[in-house]
Design a protein around this motif. Structure first.
Motif, PDB file in Angstrom:
ATOM      1  N   ASP A  15       0.987  -1.293  -0.059  1.00 40.81           N
ATOM      2  CA  ASP A  15       0.169  -0.229  -0.053  1.00 40.81           C
ATOM      3  C   ASP A  15       0.859   1.228   0.019  1.00 40.81           C
ATOM      4  O   ASP A  15       1.932   1.357   0.668  1.00 40.81           O
ATOM      5  N   GLY A  16       0.597   2.309  -0.833  1.00 41.07           N
ATOM      6  CA  GLY A  16       1.199   3.431  -0.857  1.00 41.07           C
ATOM      7  C   GLY A  16       2.700   3.435  -1.916  1.00 41.07           C
ATOM      8  O   GLY A  16       3.473   4.365  -1.943  1.00 41.07           O
ATOM      9  N   ARG A  17       2.791   2.117  -2.278  1.00 41.25           N
ATOM     10  CA  ARG A  17       4.089   1.810  -3.081  1.00 41.25           C
ATOM     11  C   ARG A  17       3.965   2.256  -4.463  1.00 41.25           C
ATOM     12  O   ARG A  17       2.772   2.425  -5.011  1.00 41.25           O
ATOM     13  N   GLY A  18       5.040   2.365  -5.301  1.00 42.76           N
ATOM     14  CA  GLY A  18       4.733   2.304  -6.715  1.00 42.76           C
ATOM     15  C   GLY A  18       4.096   1.129  -7.475  1.00 42.76           C
ATOM     16  O   GLY A  18       3.995   0.345  -6.833  1.00 42.76           O
ATOM     17  N   TYR A  19       3.465   1.362  -8.535  1.00 39.23           N
ATOM     18  CA  TYR A  19       2.339   0.527  -9.075  1.00 39.23           C
ATOM     19  C   TYR A  19       2.966  -0.805  -9.633  1.00 39.23           C
ATOM     20  O   TYR A  19       2.264  -1.885  -9.326  1.00 39.23           O
ATOM     21  N   LYS A  20       4.201  -0.808  -9.778  1.00 38.14           N
ATOM     22  CA  LYS A  20       4.799  -2.236  -9.838  1.00 38.14           C
ATOM     23  C   LYS A  20       4.802  -2.951  -9.024  1.00 38.14           C
ATOM     24  O   LYS A  20       4.946  -4.320  -9.334  1.00 38.14           O
ATOM     25  N   ALA A  21       4.759  -2.499  -7.840  1.00 42.67           N
ATOM     26  CA  ALA A  21       4.785  -3.411  -6.641  1.00 42.67           C
ATOM     27  C   ALA A  21       3.272  -4.330  -6.516  1.00 42.67           C
ATOM     28  O   ALA A  21       3.343  -5.529  -5.907  1.00 42.67           O
ATOM     29  N   TYR A  22       2.459  -4.018  -7.334  1.00 36.97           N
ATOM     30  CA  TYR A  22       1.250  -4.861  -7.650  1.00 36.97           C
ATOM     31  C   TYR A  22       1.626  -6.469  -8.186  1.00 36.97           C
ATOM     32  O   TYR A  22       0.891  -7.321  -8.234  1.00 36.97           O
ATOM     33  N   LYS A  23       2.725  -6.375  -8.788  1.00 30.24           N
ATOM     34  CA  LYS A  23       3.330  -7.712  -9.421  1.00 30.24           C
ATOM     35  C   LYS A  23       3.403  -8.771  -8.352  1.00 30.24           C
ATOM     36  O   LYS A  23       3.144  -9.933  -8.627  1.00 30.24           O
ATOM     37  N   ASP A  24       3.399  -8.492  -7.174  1.00 26.30           N
ATOM     38  CA  ASP A  24       3.700  -9.361  -6.056  1.00 26.30           C
ATOM     39  C   ASP A  24       2.284 -10.053  -5.780  1.00 26.30           C
ATOM     40  O   ASP A  24       2.534 -11.093  -5.088  1.00 26.30           O
ATOM     41  N   LEU A  25       1.235  -9.560  -6.326  1.00 29.60           N
ATOM     42  CA  LEU A  25       0.036 -10.304  -6.251  1.00 29.60           C
ATOM     43  C   LEU A  25      -0.202 -11.533  -6.976  1.00 29.60           C
ATOM     44  O   LEU A  25      -1.280 -12.274  -6.599  1.00 29.60           O
ATOM     45  N   LYS A  26       0.479 -11.490  -8.134  1.00 26.56           N
ATOM     46  CA  LYS A  26       0.184 -12.763  -9.015  1.00 26.56           C
ATOM     47  C   LYS A  26       0.443 -14.030  -8.188  1.00 26.56           C
ATOM     48  O   LYS A  26       1.367 -14.203  -7.345  1.00 26.56           O
ATOM     49  N   GLY A  27      -0.599 -14.678  -8.450  1.00 27.04           N
ATOM     50  CA  GLY A  27      -0.797 -16.141  -7.695  1.00 27.04           C
ATOM     51  C   GLY A  27      -1.847 -16.739  -7.629  1.00 27.04           C
ATOM     52  O   GLY A  27      -3.125 -15.977  -8.088  1.00 27.04           O
ATOM     53  N   ALA A  28      -2.178 -17.715  -6.745  1.00 25.74           N
ATOM     54  CA  ALA A  28      -3.479 -18.267  -6.545  1.00 25.74           C
ATOM     55  C   ALA A  28      -3.924 -18.132  -5.136  1.00 25.74           C
ATOM     56  O   ALA A  28      -2.959 -18.408  -4.319  1.00 25.74           O
ATOM     57  N   TYR A  29      -5.136 -17.886  -4.599  1.00 29.36           N
ATOM     58  CA  TYR A  29      -5.575 -17.635  -3.365  1.00 29.36           C
ATOM     59  C   TYR A  29      -6.762 -18.272  -3.000  1.00 29.36           C
ATOM     60  O   TYR A  29      -7.610 -18.169  -3.867  1.00 29.36           O
ATOM     61  N   ARG A  30      -6.828 -18.902  -1.856  1.00 28.76           N
ATOM     62  CA  ARG A  30      -8.167 -19.749  -1.523  1.00 28.76           C
ATOM     63  C   ARG A  30      -9.041 -18.947  -0.593  1.00 28.76           C
ATOM     64  O   ARG A  30      -8.477 -18.520   0.470  1.00 28.76           O
ATOM     65  N   PHE A  31     -10.228 -18.412  -1.046  1.00 34.67           N
ATOM     66  CA  PHE A  31     -11.261 -17.785  -0.377  1.00 34.67           C
ATOM     67  C   PHE A  31     -12.128 -19.113   0.237  1.00 34.67           C
ATOM     68  O   PHE A  31     -12.113 -20.280  -0.247  1.00 34.67           O
ATOM     69  N   PRO A  32     -13.209 -18.625   1.058  1.00 36.64           N
ATOM     70  CA  PRO A  32     -14.167 -19.483   1.387  1.00 36.64           C
ATOM     71  C   PRO A  32     -14.765 -20.228   0.613  1.00 36.64           C
ATOM     72  O   PRO A  32     -14.923 -21.586   0.843  1.00 36.64           O
ATOM     73  N   PHE A  33     -15.150 -19.887  -0.428  1.00 34.80           N
ATOM     74  CA  PHE A  33     -16.065 -20.701  -1.387  1.00 34.80           C
ATOM     75  C   PHE A  33     -15.466 -20.708  -2.896  1.00 34.80           C
ATOM     76  O   PHE A  33     -16.150 -21.149  -3.823  1.00 34.80           O
ATOM     77  N   PHE A  34     -14.289 -20.041  -3.053  1.00 36.74           N
ATOM     78  CA  PHE A  34     -13.848 -19.979  -4.463  1.00 36.74           C
ATOM     79  C   PHE A  34     -12.308 -19.839  -4.361  1.00 36.74           C
ATOM     80  O   PHE A  34     -11.876 -19.371  -3.279  1.00 36.74           O
ATOM     81  N   THR A  35     -11.598 -20.023  -5.511  1.00 32.84           N
ATOM     82  CA  THR A  35     -10.232 -19.790  -5.789  1.00 32.84           C
ATOM     83  C   THR A  35     -10.108 -18.563  -6.741  1.00 32.84           C
ATOM     84  O   THR A  35     -10.619 -18.489  -7.672  1.00 32.84           O
TER      85      THR A  35
END
Length: 580
Positions: A15-35
């Motif tokens: 949060d608050g960093r440069g936009y390219k830091a969004y690259k760290d979000l790439k991947g798969a994440y398990r939510f309660p009823f979906f991925t």
């Protein structure tokens, strides 16, 4: 696979960093009823949005298997779910949250036609929506709180509303699934009944305006009613209102004229047939207008490029010795372009032509007796369509539906004549034949030779280049009617059966795929198109994207027909071929 808490922590950290830091979000994440799969992260807020997937196990979604276990039902169900997702996005997502595309959530949703799309996958294991999302920023500074709202509040609400059986309009979903199976069943019966099209009784053919494909209000439109002489009854795969059959007008194989005064519905009927190669959303009015799948709209196209097409059946003995057997032009005339359009469609297996005199070259359609008397055939290279139209049916099995308001000469070659009067059709073949017999026109047939075969062409792979010099491959749909293909723009303005920009996009990628996989300097255009159709049938639209990395999805493809892919190939201005 990471947890949703891991995703929350990453967002908090960047949060608050440069936009390219969004690259760290790439991947798969398990939510309660979906991925949640974050497949691709945009480089800045003005770039193409990030690509994500929402995958819900079928045990959770609980969509009944009978709605997707058959291919045609799956098509209808998938289309309905995409539209449900689009509706949920509009009701849930706040959208604008900063700079550029910040806050955007979207899915590739269609218009009135139902097309196979890459935007949704449904099978016995899961349902998966492929979407785009604009990760929020102010300038190029990450807005973490807004991103968290999108990913943890809006996306789960959208998934709940649009992908869980318990929350869906179940009756309408079933209607979509069963309708697409009915459409397919009717289309499959056409050949058995020697028909090339079917228009159901009570269909609403007119559209609400010249720039809209939505139906005209039933209060304003005249419902279609078949003439008794042409009425047929076809079987439905699924009952509709308790009925197992449907009645309407069957257009027989052969040569059919649609005649009548101006503004009485001739072109409206032809337009409906043109788009009848695709199923339509239930309630469209045209949903039971069903056309042979190998139907191609033909028109003149001043200025298009033609590459070594044998147009001699229509244009021969050109002045100054110009070659009509391997005709080339960078700026074709109306008559040469319409000739090439017919030959090229035959080359890839067209079975039905739709032609409107309003979009045709006059000298290509007819040369009447008076013009024949003044300009002798010796000095006229054009053999008009009237002198070839029945030959195409007899030799190649190609039927033609022709809208004609200005020349009764075609009465003598027509097998069926339909008169449109105040949007109502009348079968008038007998009257037309009587007029043709009694009213002598003195016109001579100008066919120079019997047309027995199509000269096939072989595309040369070296002529295809989707790159821009040393830069990476560049393929992009620039609106519905243009493809950026490397340094070239392919103009599809007059290829009227491209109905969705996602088809346009898929055509561009298909051309690149075809040129790198099957063009070998030996296979003909028809052979490479047949390989492409078979490949897409077996592997789906995902396989078209040559730039996939891991599981990144190409969620904005809709399936084109081989006729439109071939049309794009022929309009690619760098195309080089050799004749077989």
């Amino acid at each position: 696979m990471k947890s949703q808490n891991d995703l929350r922590q990453i967002i908090h950290r960047i949060d608050g960093r440069g936009y390219k830091a969004y690259k760290d979000l790439k991947g798969a994440y398990r939510f309660p009823f979906f991925t949640l799969f974050i497949d691709h992260v945009q480089g800045d807020p003005f770039a193409a949005p990030s690509k994500i997937r929402l995958r819900i196990p079928m045990d959770t979604a609980q969509i009944p298997a009978d709605l997707f276990s058959r291919p045609q039902r799956r098509l209808g169900s998938s289309d309905f779910l995409i539209r449900s997702l689009h509706k949920a996005i509009l009701s849930v997502a706040k959208m604008h949250r900063g700079t550029g595309k910040s806050g955007l959530i979207s899915i590739d949703v269609g218009g009135q036609e139902i097309l196979p799309r890459a935007a949704l996958i449904i099978n016995e294991n899961f349902v998966e929506a492929r979407m785009e999302i604009g990760l929020p920023a102010r300038g190029r500074t990450i807005l973490g709180r807004e991103a968290q709202t999108m990913l943890f509040e809006e996306l789960p609400q959208i998934a709940q509303q649009a992908l869980l059986w318990k929350n869906l309009d179940q009756t309408r979903l079933r209607r979509f699934a069963f309708y697409t199976e009915n459409y397919s069943a009717i289309q499959a019966q056409l050949t058995d009944h020697h028909l090339i099209a079917f228009v159901a009784d009570n269909a609403i053919l007119p559209r609400e305006s010249g720039i809209s494909q939505k139906p005209m209000s039933p209060a304003e439109a005249v419902p279609f009613r078949s003439p008794d002489e042409l009425r047929v009854e076809l079987k439905l795969a699924n009952p509709v209102h308790g009925q197992t059959t449907i009645s309407g007008m069957g257009i027989p194989e052969g040569i059919t004229l649609i005649v009548g005064g101006g503004f009485h519905g001739k072109s409206t009927l032809l337009k409906a047939l043109e788009r009848g190669v695709y199923p339509h959303v239930p309630g469209d009015g045209r949903e039971y207008v069903v056309t042979h799948p190998a139907t191609v709209k033909i028109r003149s196209e001043d200025g298009r490029r033609i590459e070594k097409t044998d147009i001699r059946p229509f244009i021969n003995h050109l002045p100054r010795g110009k070659d009509a057997k391997a005709f080339c032009s960078d700026d074709a005339s109306g008559s040469t372009s319409q000739s090439a359009n017919i030959i090229e469609a035959l080359e890839v297996g067209a079975s039905v032509f739709l032609i409107d005199e309003d979009t045709s070259a006059t000298n290509f359609m007819i040369r009447d007796a008076r013009m024949q008397a003044l300009v002798s055939k010796e000095f006229e290279p054009i053999t008009p369509l009237i002198d070839r139209i029945h030959e195409m049916y007899e030799h190649f099995g190609v039927s033609t539906v022709l809208v004609m308001g200005g020349s009764g000469d075609y009465f003598s070659v027509a097998d069926t004549v339909i008169l449109m009067r105040e949007y109502a059709p009348f079968e008038v073949t007998g009257q037309a034949k009587t007029i043709a017999h009694n009213v002598k026109i003195g016109r001579k047939t100008e066919r120079e030779f019997d047309w027995q075969k199509i000269t096939e062409r072989i595309p040369l792979p070296h002529s295809f280049d989707a790159s821009r010099g040393k830069r990476e491959v560049k393929i992009e749909a620039r609106g519905l009617h243009a493809i950026q293909f490397g340094r070239q723009t392919i103009d599809l303005q007059n290829v009227e059966q491209v109905v969705d920009i996602s088809q346009t996009r898929a055509i561009g990628y298909a051309l690149h795929f075809i040129s790198t996989h099957w063009m070998d300097g030996q296979r003909t255009i028809r052979e490479v198109m047949e390989l492409a159709a078979e490949f897409l049938q077996e592997n789906g639209l995902d396989a078209l994207n040559p730039f996939r990395q891991g599981d990144e999805h190409p969620g904005q493809f809709a399936l084109p027909r081989i006729f439109e892919i071939a049309a794009a190939l022929n309009r690619y201005r760098q195309l080089k071929v050799k004749q077989k």
